[in-house]
Design an enzyme around this catalytic site. Structure first.
Site, PDB file in Angstrom:
ATOM      1  N   SER A  29      -8.290  17.272   2.581  1.00 40.06           N
ATOM      2  CA  SER A  29      -8.547  16.262   1.546  1.00 40.06           C
ATOM      3  C   SER A  29      -8.169  16.797   0.170  1.00 40.06           C
ATOM      4  O   SER A  29      -8.433  16.153  -0.835  1.00 40.06           O
ATOM      5  CB  SER A  29     -10.022  15.859   1.568  1.00 40.06           C
ATOM      6  OG  SER A  29     -10.842  16.999   1.416  1.00 40.06           O
ATOM      7  N   ASN A 116     -21.679  20.025   2.797  1.00 43.12           N
ATOM      8  CA  ASN A 116     -22.241  18.671   2.843  1.00 43.12           C
ATOM      9  C   ASN A 116     -23.049  18.340   1.584  1.00 43.12           C
ATOM     10  O   ASN A 116     -22.895  17.270   0.996  1.00 43.12           O
ATOM     11  CB  ASN A 116     -23.104  18.488   4.093  1.00 43.12           C
ATOM     12  CG  ASN A 116     -22.293  18.642   5.366  1.00 43.12           C
ATOM     13  OD1 ASN A 116     -21.069  18.742   5.305  1.00 43.12           O
ATOM     14  ND2 ASN A 116     -22.963  18.664   6.501  1.00 43.12           N
ATOM     15  N   THR A 161     -13.734 -28.013 -17.780  1.00 47.05           N
ATOM     16  CA  THR A 161     -14.343 -27.875 -16.461  1.00 47.05           C
ATOM     17  C   THR A 161     -13.291 -28.408 -15.500  1.00 47.05           C
ATOM     18  O   THR A 161     -12.543 -29.339 -15.843  1.00 47.05           O
ATOM     19  CB  THR A 161     -15.658 -28.676 -16.322  1.00 47.05           C
ATOM     20  OG1 THR A 161     -15.352 -30.064 -16.421  1.00 47.05           O
ATOM     21  CG2 THR A 161     -16.674 -28.313 -17.388  1.00 47.05           C
ATOM     22  N   HIS A 162     -13.174 -27.808 -14.343  1.00 50.32           N
ATOM     23  CA  HIS A 162     -12.116 -28.150 -13.374  1.00 50.32           C
ATOM     24  C   HIS A 162     -10.726 -28.011 -14.003  1.00 50.32           C
ATOM     25  O   HIS A 162      -9.794 -28.703 -13.594  1.00 50.32           O
ATOM     26  CB  HIS A 162     -12.279 -29.577 -12.837  1.00 50.32           C
ATOM     27  CG  HIS A 162     -13.670 -29.917 -12.425  1.00 50.32           C
ATOM     28  ND1 HIS A 162     -14.115 -29.791 -11.126  1.00 50.32           N
ATOM     29  CD2 HIS A 162     -14.732 -30.358 -13.144  1.00 50.32           C
ATOM     30  CE1 HIS A 162     -15.392 -30.153 -11.064  1.00 50.32           C
ATOM     31  NE2 HIS A 162     -15.789 -30.493 -12.274  1.00 50.32           N
ATOM     32  N   SER A 283      12.370 -10.265 -19.130  1.00 49.13           N
ATOM     33  CA  SER A 283      12.934 -10.467 -17.800  1.00 49.13           C
ATOM     34  C   SER A 283      14.314  -9.850 -17.771  1.00 49.13           C
ATOM     35  O   SER A 283      15.029  -9.861 -18.771  1.00 49.13           O
ATOM     36  CB  SER A 283      13.010 -11.963 -17.508  1.00 49.13           C
ATOM     37  OG  SER A 283      14.031 -12.222 -16.569  1.00 49.13           O
ATOM     38  N   LYS A 289      12.732 -14.812 -21.838  1.00 53.85           N
ATOM     39  CA  LYS A 289      11.385 -14.609 -21.291  1.00 53.85           C
ATOM     40  C   LYS A 289      10.564 -13.545 -22.009  1.00 53.85           C
ATOM     41  O   LYS A 289      11.065 -12.520 -22.444  1.00 53.85           O
ATOM     42  CB  LYS A 289      11.466 -14.216 -19.805  1.00 53.85           C
ATOM     43  CG  LYS A 289      11.836 -15.343 -18.873  1.00 53.85           C
ATOM     44  CD  LYS A 289      10.804 -16.455 -18.811  1.00 53.85           C
ATOM     45  CE  LYS A 289       9.580 -16.091 -18.019  1.00 53.85           C
ATOM     46  NZ  LYS A 289       9.836 -16.019 -16.593  1.00 53.85           N
ATOM     47  N   ASN A 291       6.908 -12.069 -20.822  1.00 56.76           N
ATOM     48  CA  ASN A 291       5.933 -12.252 -19.742  1.00 56.76           C
ATOM     49  C   ASN A 291       4.608 -11.541 -20.017  1.00 56.76           C
ATOM     50  O   ASN A 291       4.608 -10.418 -20.521  1.00 56.76           O
ATOM     51  CB  ASN A 291       6.513 -11.724 -18.432  1.00 56.76           C
ATOM     52  CG  ASN A 291       7.756 -12.488 -18.026  1.00 56.76           C
ATOM     53  OD1 ASN A 291       7.865 -13.682 -18.269  1.00 56.76           O
ATOM     54  ND2 ASN A 291       8.705 -11.783 -17.424  1.00 56.76           N
ATOM     55  N   GLU A 296      -1.306 -10.118 -15.999  1.00 57.79           N
ATOM     56  CA  GLU A 296      -1.042 -10.324 -14.575  1.00 57.79           C
ATOM     57  C   GLU A 296      -1.426  -9.098 -13.753  1.00 57.79           C
ATOM     58  O   GLU A 296      -1.982  -9.204 -12.662  1.00 57.79           O
ATOM     59  CB  GLU A 296       0.442 -10.651 -14.362  1.00 57.79           C
ATOM     60  CG  GLU A 296       0.834 -12.011 -14.910  1.00 57.79           C
ATOM     61  CD  GLU A 296       2.357 -12.184 -14.911  1.00 57.79           C
ATOM     62  OE1 GLU A 296       2.842 -12.902 -14.041  1.00 57.79           O
ATOM     63  OE2 GLU A 296       3.035 -11.590 -15.763  1.00 57.79           O
ATOM     64  N   TYR A 323     -24.360  13.813   7.683  1.00 58.09           N
ATOM     65  CA  TYR A 323     -22.962  13.829   7.249  1.00 58.09           C
ATOM     66  C   TYR A 323     -22.027  13.590   8.430  1.00 58.09           C
ATOM     67  O   TYR A 323     -22.244  14.086   9.539  1.00 58.09           O
ATOM     68  CB  TYR A 323     -22.613  15.178   6.585  1.00 58.09           C
ATOM     69  CG  TYR A 323     -21.150  15.244   6.162  1.00 58.09           C
ATOM     70  CD1 TYR A 323     -20.735  14.710   4.955  1.00 58.09           C
ATOM     71  CD2 TYR A 323     -20.185  15.807   7.006  1.00 58.09           C
ATOM     72  CE1 TYR A 323     -19.400  14.737   4.575  1.00 58.09           C
ATOM     73  CE2 TYR A 323     -18.845  15.840   6.633  1.00 58.09           C
ATOM     74  CZ  TYR A 323     -18.459  15.307   5.420  1.00 58.09           C
ATOM     75  OH  TYR A 323     -17.132  15.328   5.058  1.00 58.09           O
ATOM     76  N   GLN A 328     -15.454  11.791   4.101  1.00 58.99           N
ATOM     77  CA  GLN A 328     -14.395  12.363   3.267  1.00 58.99           C
ATOM     78  C   GLN A 328     -13.509  11.244   2.706  1.00 58.99           C
ATOM     79  O   GLN A 328     -12.889  11.401   1.656  1.00 58.99           O
ATOM     80  CB  GLN A 328     -13.569  13.334   4.113  1.00 58.99           C
ATOM     81  CG  GLN A 328     -12.404  13.952   3.393  1.00 58.99           C
ATOM     82  CD  GLN A 328     -11.861  15.147   4.140  1.00 58.99           C
ATOM     83  OE1 GLN A 328     -12.490  16.205   4.167  1.00 58.99           O
ATOM     84  NE2 GLN A 328     -10.711  14.994   4.763  1.00 58.99           N
ATOM     85  N   LYS A 331     -13.551   9.169  -1.140  1.00 57.58           N
ATOM     86  CA  LYS A 331     -13.064   9.551  -2.468  1.00 57.58           C
ATOM     87  C   LYS A 331     -11.883   8.729  -2.950  1.00 57.58           C
ATOM     88  O   LYS A 331     -11.817   8.363  -4.121  1.00 57.58           O
ATOM     89  CB  LYS A 331     -12.747  11.040  -2.501  1.00 57.58           C
ATOM     90  CG  LYS A 331     -14.024  11.860  -2.533  1.00 57.58           C
ATOM     91  CD  LYS A 331     -13.783  13.306  -2.253  1.00 57.58           C
ATOM     92  CE  LYS A 331     -14.980  13.887  -1.555  1.00 57.58           C
ATOM     93  NZ  LYS A 331     -15.248  13.295  -0.223  1.00 57.58           N
TER      94      LYS A 331
HETATM   95  N1  ARG Z   1     -13.980  17.612   2.283  1.00 57.43           N
HETATM   96  C1  ARG Z   1     -15.253  17.200   2.767  1.00 57.43           C
HETATM   97  C2  ARG Z   1     -15.590  15.811   2.239  1.00 57.43           C
HETATM   98  O1  ARG Z   1     -15.000  15.405   1.314  1.00 57.43           O
HETATM   99  C3  ARG Z   1     -16.314  18.150   2.338  1.00 57.43           C
HETATM  100  C4  ARG Z   1     -17.471  18.221   3.251  1.00 57.43           C
HETATM  101  C5  ARG Z   1     -17.062  18.793   4.538  1.00 57.43           C
HETATM  102  N2  ARG Z   1     -18.158  19.072   5.377  1.00 57.43           N
HETATM  103  C6  ARG Z   1     -17.969  19.407   6.649  1.00 57.43           C
HETATM  104  N3  ARG Z   1     -19.016  19.664   7.337  1.00 57.43           N
HETATM  105  N4  ARG Z   1     -16.795  19.451   7.180  1.00 57.43           N
HETATM  106  O2  ARG Z   1     -16.415  15.117   2.742  1.00 57.43           O
END
Ligand code: ARG
Length: 465
Positions: A29, A116, A161-162, A283, A289, A291, A296, A323, A328, A331
Site C-alpha cells: 500500500s 493495526n 421552483t421547478h 473550445s 466559446k 466554457n 462543470e 482488523y 487497507q 485510504k
Molecule cells: N498497510 C496496512 C493498512 O493500511 C497496515 C496495517 C497492516 N496490518 C496487518 N496486520 N497486516 O491497513
C-alpha cells in the site's frame, strides 16, 4: 522455486518461503499510504517518549531513536527514500529506514505496538489535521459569499421552483442560502472531529498488550482529546472515515447544486453572471466559446466523492472484528475525498471573487412570467377575500393577461375591475417588484430588512465585522 529462499521481511520469522513477487505488489500500500509518513513518525515519537517515561525502554535509546526518526523524516522530505513494494507500507518503510539510521536499537520501536493500532493512529492524526483545514476552507468560502451578499444586497432576481420563475427574491438572499448550507457542513465536520480525535495506540493487534503502556501519556503527547476505550474497537473502527466521507459527499452535493446554477446563469439564455476568463476555458474548435469548466468539474467530481462513500461503506459492511486487510483499502477513497473537497473549495472561493453580476438582466427576468400573481392574491386577501378564492381570481388574471400578451402590471384598472371589484388603483403598488420583496417579512423571508440582518449576523459570526 522459492523454497530455499529465506523470507527477509520484518515479519518473516515464521516463513520459509519468500513472498511471490506479484503478491508483494498486490499486498503493498506504499504508493497510497506514503503520505502518512509525517503522522507515522509523529506517532512513533510519542510511543517512544511514553515507553521511556514508563521505563519500558531506556531513555538514551528512546533519545537515539527519536533523533533517528527526525533523520528519516528529512530523508523522505528530501526525496531520498526509495519506496519499494517489498516493504509493503509506510510503517515498515519508516522502521526499515530507522534501522539503517540508528542501527539495531531501532528494533525496539515496535515494542507493545502493532501496525493495526499504528495505522488507526496515523489515519486519525492525518484526518484531524485535514478536517481542521477543511473547516477553514469552508469558512473562507462563506466569507466570500457573505461579502458578495453585502455588496449586492439590493439586487433582485427571479426565484425558481421547478426551474420555473416563481417569485422575486434578493440575490443576496440566494447567496445566504448557500451560507446556511455551508454552516451545516461546518457543524457536521466539527461533530465528526470529536470522533476522529480519539487516540487508539496501545490497542496493539486487538487485545491490548502485556507492556505497562501509559496510553494517557501518549494521548497528551499527541494532543488527542481522549483515548479509545476498547482495544478491539480501536483497531477495527473506521466509522470516522465513513462519517467524514459522508459529510464530504453532502458538502460536494451542495457545491454541485451551486455549479449547476452557475452553469445555467452564465449561459446566453440566462446571462445573469459572467465568470472571469481566469476560471473558464475555450473550445479547440469553436472560437466563440467560453466554457464554465470549473463549475462543470466541481459537479463532475461530486460523483467521485459519492463513489468514495460507496467504496468505504461496501468495504466495511461485512468485516468481522477486528482488523482485516480489507481495511487497507480505506485510504484511497479517503485521500481522494480530502484532496477533491479541498481543491473544489479553494477553486470556488477564488472563482466567486471573480464573478460579475448582471443585475439588469436579473431584474428584467422578474418582469416577465407573472411573478407577482401570488402578490395579487395576497392583495385580495388583504381586501377581505378568502385565499382560495383570491388564488382563483389571480389565476384568471394571469389567463386574461396571457391571452392579451400582457403582464399583470400592464392591465388597466377597468380590466382589473372585471376580475374583482375589490381591486383598486393601489393594486399597482402591491404587485410592484420592490413591494413584493419588502413585504416578504416572515422570519427568514427575502425582505430587505431580513436579509440585511442575516448578512450582519453572518459577518459577526465570521469575524468580518
Ligand atoms: N498497510 C496496512 C493498512 O493500511 C497496515 C496495517 C497492516 N496490518 C496487518 N496486520 N497486516 O491497513
Amino acid at each position: 522455486m522459492n523454497d530455499s529462499v529465506e523470507n527477509t521481511k520484518l515479519w518473516g520469522g515464521r516463513f520459509t518461503r519468500s513472498t511471490d513477487k506479484l503478491v508483494e505488489q498486490f499486498n503493498a500500500s506504499i504508493d497510497v499510504d506514503k503520505r502518512l509518513y509525517d503522522a507515522d513518525i509523529e506517532g512513533s515519537i510519542a510511543h517512544l517518549k511514553m515507553m521511556a517515561n514508563e521505563g519500558i525502554i531506556p531513555k538514551e535509546e528512546a533519545g537515539t531513536l527519536i533523533e533517528g526518526l527526525g533523520k528519516v523524516k528529512r530523508q523522505i522530505e528530501n526525496h531520498e527514500m526509495e519506496f519499494t513494494p517489498g516493504l509493503e507500507d509506510i510503517h515498515m518503510h519508516v522502521e526499515d529506514a530507522l534501522t539503517k539510521v540508528s542501527g539495531d536499537v531501532a528494533k525496539k520501536l515496535h515494542t507493545g505496538r502493532s501496525r493495526n493500532d499504528q495505522v488507526a493512529l496515523d489515519v486519525r492524526i492525518y484526518l484531524k489535521k485535514e478536517t481542521l483545514l477543511i473547516l477553514e476552507l469552508l469558512s473562507g468560502f462563506q466569507k466570500v459569499l457573505v461579502k458578495m451578499a453585502r455588496k449586492h444586497l439590493d439586487v433582485i432576481m427571479p426565484g425558481y421552483t421547478h426551474l420555473q420563475r416563481a417569485q422575486p427574491i434578493l440575490f443576496s438572499h440566494y447567496l445566504m442560502a448557500y451560507y446556511e448550507m455551508l454552516c451545516r457542513d461546518i457543524q457536521r465536520f466539527e461533530d465528526c472531529l470529536k470522533r476522529i480525535d480519539v487516540m487508539p495506540l496501545g490497542a496493539a493487534a486487538l487485545a491490548g498488550t502485556t507492556y505497562p503502556l501509559n496510553r494517557e501519556f501518549t494521548r497528551q503527547v499527541l494532543s488527542f482529546s481522549s483515548v479509545s476505550q476498547n482495544s478491539i474497537d480501536s483497531v477495527s473502527d473506521r466509522d470516522f472515515v465513513m462519517e467524514f466521507i459522508s459529510h464530504a459527499s453532502i458538502c460536494m452535493i451542495h457545491l454541485s447544486r451551486l455549479s449547476e446554477e452557475l452553469i445555467l446563469w452564465s449561459s446566453a439564455e440566462f446571462s445573469f453572471i459572467t465568470i472571469s476568463d481566469a476560471f473558464t476555458t475555450g473550445s479547440s474548435i469553436m472560437p466563440q466559446k467560453k466554457n464554465p469548466d470549473v463549475a462543470e468539474l466541481v459537479r463532475g467530481k461530486t460523483g467521485r466523492v459519492v463513489g468514495n462513500l460507496m467504496s468505504i461503506l461496501m468495504l466495511m459492511k461485512s468485516l468481522p472484528l477486528a482488523y482485516n486487510k480489507d481495511m487497507q483499502e480505506d485510504k484511497e477513497p479517503l485521500f481522494d475525498t480530502v484532496d477533491t473537497l479541498k481543491i473544489c473549495l479553494e477553486v470556488y472561493t477564488r472563482m466567486f471573487e471573480n464573478i460579475k453580476i448582471h443585475k439588469d438582466r436579473m431584474l428584467a427576468a422578474c418582469s416577465q412570467g407573472f411573478l407577482n400573481a401570488t402578490d395579487l392574491a395576497d392583495y385580495l386577501v388583504a381586501k377581505g377575500m378568502p385565499f382560495r378564492q383570491a388564488h382563483a381570481v389571480a389565476g384568471k388574471a394571469v389567463a386574461y393577461a396571457l391571452e392579451n400578451q400582457k403582464e399583470l402590471d400592464d392591465l388597466s384598472l377597468e380590466e382589473f375591475k372585471t376580475l374583482s371589484d375589490l381591486i383598486g388603483k393601489d393594486v399597482y403598488d402591491a404587485i410592484a417588484i420592490h413591494t413584493m420583496i419588502s413585504k416578504r417579512i416572515s422570519y427568514g423571508g427575502t425582505s430587505f430588512d431580513n436579509v440585511t440582518r442575516a448578512v450582519e449576523k453572518a459577518e459577526k459570526n465570521l469575524g468580518l465585522k
